[in-house]
Design a protein around this motif. Structure first.
Motif, PDB file in Angstrom:
ATOM      1  N   ILE A 207       1.165   0.298  -8.595  1.00 43.18           N
ATOM      2  CA  ILE A 207       0.652   0.565  -9.940  1.00 43.18           C
ATOM      3  C   ILE A 207       0.914  -0.632 -10.845  1.00 43.18           C
ATOM      4  CG2 ILE A 207       0.956   2.016 -11.996  1.00 43.18           C
ATOM      5  CD1 ILE A 207       1.377   4.383 -10.157  1.00 43.18           C
ATOM      6  N   TYR A 208       2.055  -1.294 -10.665  1.00 46.28           N
ATOM      7  CA  TYR A 208       2.317  -2.477 -11.478  1.00 46.28           C
ATOM      8  C   TYR A 208       1.312  -3.582 -11.160  1.00 46.28           C
ATOM      9  CZ  TYR A 208       4.923  -5.730 -14.349  1.00 46.28           C
ATOM     10  OH  TYR A 208       5.277  -6.595 -15.348  1.00 46.28           O
ATOM     11  N   GLY A 209       0.895  -3.672  -9.902  1.00 42.48           N
ATOM     12  CA  GLY A 209      -0.148  -4.627  -9.553  1.00 42.48           C
ATOM     13  C   GLY A 209      -1.456  -4.308 -10.260  1.00 42.48           C
ATOM     14  N   ASP A 210      -1.761  -3.005 -10.375  1.00 39.14           N
ATOM     15  CA  ASP A 210      -2.954  -2.596 -11.129  1.00 39.14           C
ATOM     16  C   ASP A 210      -2.843  -3.053 -12.588  1.00 39.14           C
ATOM     17  OD1 ASP A 210      -3.818  -1.302  -8.831  1.00 39.14           O
ATOM     18  OD2 ASP A 210      -3.152   0.687  -9.491  1.00 39.14           O
ATOM     19  N   TYR A 211      -1.644  -2.931 -13.129  1.00 41.70           N
ATOM     20  CA  TYR A 211      -1.388  -3.326 -14.522  1.00 41.70           C
ATOM     21  C   TYR A 211      -1.618  -4.824 -14.723  1.00 41.70           C
ATOM     22  CZ  TYR A 211       1.768  -4.735 -18.391  1.00 41.70           C
ATOM     23  OH  TYR A 211       2.336  -5.303 -19.502  1.00 41.70           O
ATOM     24  N   VAL A 212      -1.094  -5.641 -13.819  1.00 40.06           N
ATOM     25  CA  VAL A 212      -1.256  -7.088 -13.954  1.00 40.06           C
ATOM     26  C   VAL A 212      -2.735  -7.458 -13.873  1.00 40.06           C
ATOM     27  CG1 VAL A 212      -0.645  -9.340 -13.010  1.00 40.06           C
ATOM     28  CG2 VAL A 212       1.045  -7.509 -13.002  1.00 40.06           C
ATOM     29  N   GLN A 213      -3.455  -6.842 -12.951  1.00 40.30           N
ATOM     30  CA  GLN A 213      -4.892  -7.101 -12.850  1.00 40.30           C
ATOM     31  C   GLN A 213      -5.613  -6.695 -14.133  1.00 40.30           C
ATOM     32  OE1 GLN A 213      -6.092  -5.027  -9.224  1.00 40.30           O
ATOM     33  NE2 GLN A 213      -6.038  -6.959  -8.107  1.00 40.30           N
ATOM     34  N   ALA A 214      -5.217  -5.551 -14.695  1.00 46.58           N
ATOM     35  CA  ALA A 214      -5.878  -5.048 -15.905  1.00 46.58           C
ATOM     36  C   ALA A 214      -5.624  -5.942 -17.108  1.00 46.58           C
ATOM     37  CB  ALA A 214      -5.400  -3.620 -16.195  1.00 46.58           C
TER      38      ALA A 214
ATOM     39  N   VAL B 245      11.334  -1.833   4.023  1.00 49.27           N
ATOM     40  CA  VAL B 245      10.920  -1.515   5.387  1.00 49.27           C
ATOM     41  C   VAL B 245      11.397  -0.123   5.783  1.00 49.27           C
ATOM     42  CG1 VAL B 245      11.180  -2.151   7.821  1.00 49.27           C
ATOM     43  CG2 VAL B 245      10.761  -3.924   6.103  1.00 49.27           C
ATOM     44  N   VAL B 246      12.635   0.211   5.443  1.00 46.94           N
ATOM     45  CA  VAL B 246      13.176   1.524   5.826  1.00 46.94           C
ATOM     46  C   VAL B 246      12.396   2.655   5.159  1.00 46.94           C
ATOM     47  CG1 VAL B 246      15.183   3.054   5.692  1.00 46.94           C
ATOM     48  CG2 VAL B 246      15.481   0.668   6.363  1.00 46.94           C
ATOM     49  N   VAL B 247      12.148   2.560   3.856  1.00 49.74           N
ATOM     50  CA  VAL B 247      11.447   3.658   3.184  1.00 49.74           C
ATOM     51  C   VAL B 247       9.996   3.745   3.670  1.00 49.74           C
ATOM     52  CG1 VAL B 247      12.967   3.605   1.165  1.00 49.74           C
ATOM     53  CG2 VAL B 247      10.844   2.273   1.142  1.00 49.74           C
ATOM     54  N   ALA B 248       9.389   2.602   4.012  1.00 46.19           N
ATOM     55  CA  ALA B 248       8.029   2.639   4.554  1.00 46.19           C
ATOM     56  C   ALA B 248       8.010   3.320   5.914  1.00 46.19           C
ATOM     57  CB  ALA B 248       7.468   1.220   4.664  1.00 46.19           C
TER      58      ALA B 248
ATOM     59  N   GLN C 173       0.823  -1.213   0.000  1.00 46.91           N
ATOM     60  CA  GLN C 173       0.000   0.000   0.000  1.00 46.91           C
ATOM     61  C   GLN C 173       0.857   1.264   0.000  1.00 46.91           C
ATOM     62  OE1 GLN C 173      -3.471  -0.186  -0.287  1.00 46.91           O
ATOM     63  NE2 GLN C 173      -2.801  -2.303  -0.683  1.00 46.91           N
ATOM     64  N   PHE C 174       2.177   1.087  -0.009  1.00 50.88           N
ATOM     65  CA  PHE C 174       3.086   2.236   0.033  1.00 50.88           C
ATOM     66  C   PHE C 174       3.501   2.638  -1.379  1.00 50.88           C
ATOM     67  CE2 PHE C 174       3.716   0.266   4.213  1.00 50.88           C
ATOM     68  CZ  PHE C 174       3.549   1.370   5.043  1.00 50.88           C
ATOM     69  N   LEU C 175       3.180   3.847  -1.770  1.00 46.89           N
ATOM     70  CA  LEU C 175       3.601   4.330  -3.087  1.00 46.89           C
ATOM     71  C   LEU C 175       5.105   4.561  -3.146  1.00 46.89           C
ATOM     72  CD1 LEU C 175       0.694   6.798  -3.950  1.00 46.89           C
ATOM     73  CD2 LEU C 175       1.158   4.564  -4.976  1.00 46.89           C
ATOM     74  N   CYS C 176       5.766   4.614  -1.993  1.00 47.26           N
ATOM     75  CA  CYS C 176       7.230   4.769  -1.968  1.00 47.26           C
ATOM     76  C   CYS C 176       7.941   3.463  -2.308  1.00 47.26           C
ATOM     77  CB  CYS C 176       7.691   5.278  -0.609  1.00 47.26           C
ATOM     78  SG  CYS C 176       7.228   4.211   0.786  1.00 47.26           S
ATOM     79  N   HIS C 177       7.212   2.356  -2.388  1.00 46.67           N
ATOM     80  CA  HIS C 177       7.801   1.082  -2.808  1.00 46.67           C
ATOM     81  C   HIS C 177       7.810   1.043  -4.333  1.00 46.67           C
ATOM     82  CE1 HIS C 177       6.838  -1.138   1.221  1.00 46.67           C
ATOM     83  NE2 HIS C 177       7.933  -0.407   1.275  1.00 46.67           N
TER      84      HIS C 177
END
Length: 469
Positions: free
Chosen positions: A100-107, A209-212, A55-59
């Motif tokens: 966003i890549y997960g959205d792509y795979v679903q699409a 983990v650090v960036v989150a 759920q982290f856009l920083c990932h």
């Protein structure tokens, strides 16, 4: 149990993350006669798996958008999808959020399903597969609900397995109170700003983990320990580098290969080239080089070179590297090379002793939480379905005991050395045979070829194999 039979060829895909969804999409796009695809995944959200459900856009992805197409024969597929879905600013060199890549795979799975002829059906089964039985003319897949599916082929698309805890942490009383897995949603939640953490592992999961933590405003101390204390390198723009290893004459020892690569890096640097270009030039040959090594040399590589290979080969987005560097420079993040010796609960904290590599002195920390960042586990003994298959003799471990043994087409090899005509796999489970088998560029080739293999074996479509790029 209810035995559910099918009136047309049926394929069970066990696992609905990236690998399983991509096999399904390729089958939907290419099957030419009636076919039923049963996609079995306990998570109702298909296409995300562990990597893309964050759920982290920083990932961010570890590979730029221009190289992340899901389809070998459509290299701009992902980039075009981004531009068509409100991401016009993204270029081929952009590192896109994994969400966003997960959205792509679903699409792409949704699109493949909608465009498939009516006689090609995809059935999503939100359950867990618990056992497989091979019979003379078909294969049974047993589900957690008691249902039983009869199919012709089974694809194990199980993805990555959670890492094991180091023994001192595994023995910690009330471990569940103080310890989390880096992939879990709760790994970074519920902390006070002044708390301190120990991250076990200094690779890609540690970076996540650090960036989150920092995106949530965490300001406490972060200790990160691994056997070598190595952290991932950042991507940089490089120029194409020519192939410098000939498969016929390449060294057949780990030491020889290491010497050759180091020599080439020095040569490249003398010409103003970056070492990254040398590693990128190795990529098309990595599997062949690995397979040419004798078993003892593969084991030697795993003992002595693996950690160094991973931080150079599996690089992170520049934005992530900048975030980590800022944490190090501020003193918030500290890396250590060593092994955890002991853990002891002290009130609301855990006292941890780490034996430092090289000096052998003991380092002492008191932390509020321990997060397992050792990454994926390629040892399948934790997975009940694979244990079931091994008990039946339907699979065997790879020669280096990483993942399972497979034929070149992804078919499982049983305990007697026979290549299965029913059971296939791709991705992490093939690491022992292929070495590089976890990234999108490798998995998309495996998924396309596996779909072709299955359709051809069912006489639904001629073979047309892709090559890894």
């Amino acid at each position: 149990m209810t035995d559910v039979t099918v009136s047309q060829p049926a394929i069970a895909i066990i696992g609905g993350g990236f690998s399983g969804s991509l096999v399904a999409a390729n089958l939907l796009r290419n099957a030419a006669v009636p076919l039923t695809i049963k996609l079995i995944e306990p998570n109702p959200q298909l296409g995300r798996g562990v990597a893309y459900q964050t759920q982290f856009l920083c990932h961010l992805l570890n590979v730029p958008a221009g190289k992340m197409s899901a389809f070998v024969d459509e290299p701009a597929h992902f980039l075009n999808w981004l531009h068509q879905n409100g991401q016009e600013q993204v270029t081929a060199s952009t590192f896109v959020p994994r969400q966003i890549y997960g959205d792509y795979v679903q699409a792409l799975l949704k699109e493949a399903r909608e465009k498939a002829p009516a006689y090609i059906q995809l059935e999503q089964i939100v359950e867990r597969a618990i056992a497989i039985e091979t019979l003379p003319n078909y294969t049974k897949v047993y589900l957690s609900s008691g249902r039983c599916l009869s199919v012709q082929k089974v694809v194990l698309a199980l993805g990555n397995f959670p890492a094991s805890w180091p023994k001192p942490i595994a023995l910690l009383s009330n471990r569940d109170r103080y310890a989390r897995h880096g992939w879990s949603a709760e790994a970074t939640y519920g902390l006070n700003p002044e708390d301190s953490l120990l991250l076990v592992g200094t690779g890609l999961t540690m970076a996540d983990v650090v960036v989150a933590l920092r995106s949530q405003g965490f300001q406490g101390q972060i200790h990160a320990v691994s056997r070598h204390g190595l952290s991932p390198h950042s991507h940089q723009v490089t120029s194409p580098y020519p192939a410098f290893i000939d498969l016929e004459t390449a060294p057949k020892t780990t030491r020889g290969l290491l010497h050759l690569v180091r020599q080439e890096v020095r040569s490249a640097q003398a010409q103003g080239q970056n070492w990254r270009a040398v590693f990128d030039a190795l990529r098309p040959l990595t599997t062949e080089l690995w397979q040419a090594l004798p078993l003892k040399e593969q084991e030697r590589f795993l003992r002595h070179v693996k950690a160094y290979w991973e931080v150079h080969r599996h690089r992170i987005a520049p934005e992530i590297a900048e975030n980590l560097n800022a944490a190090v420079q501020s003193g918030q993040l500290r890396y250590y090379a060593g092994r955890i010796q002991s853990c002891q609960q002290l009130g609301d904290r855990v006292a941890v002793t780490v034996r430092e590599r090289g000096s052998h002195r003991d380092l002492f920390f008191q932390v509020n939480r321990i997060v397992n960042c050792t990454g994926s586990n390629s040892h399948y003994s934790q997975h009940p379905l694979l244990v079931n298959l091994q008990q039946q003799g339907l699979l065997r471990p790879s020669p280096v005991s990483i993942g399972i043994d497979t034929a070149p087409n992804g078919a499982l090899i049983d305990a007697g050395g026979n290549v299965s005509q029913r059971l296939y796999t791709l991705g992490t489970l093939r690491n022992g045979n292929l070495w590089e088998s976890i990234a999108v560029p490798e998995i998309r080739v495996q998924a396309a070829n596996l779909a072709e293999e299955i359709l051809q074996s069912l006489s639904l479509k001629p073979m047309n194999r892709f090559e890894s790029v």
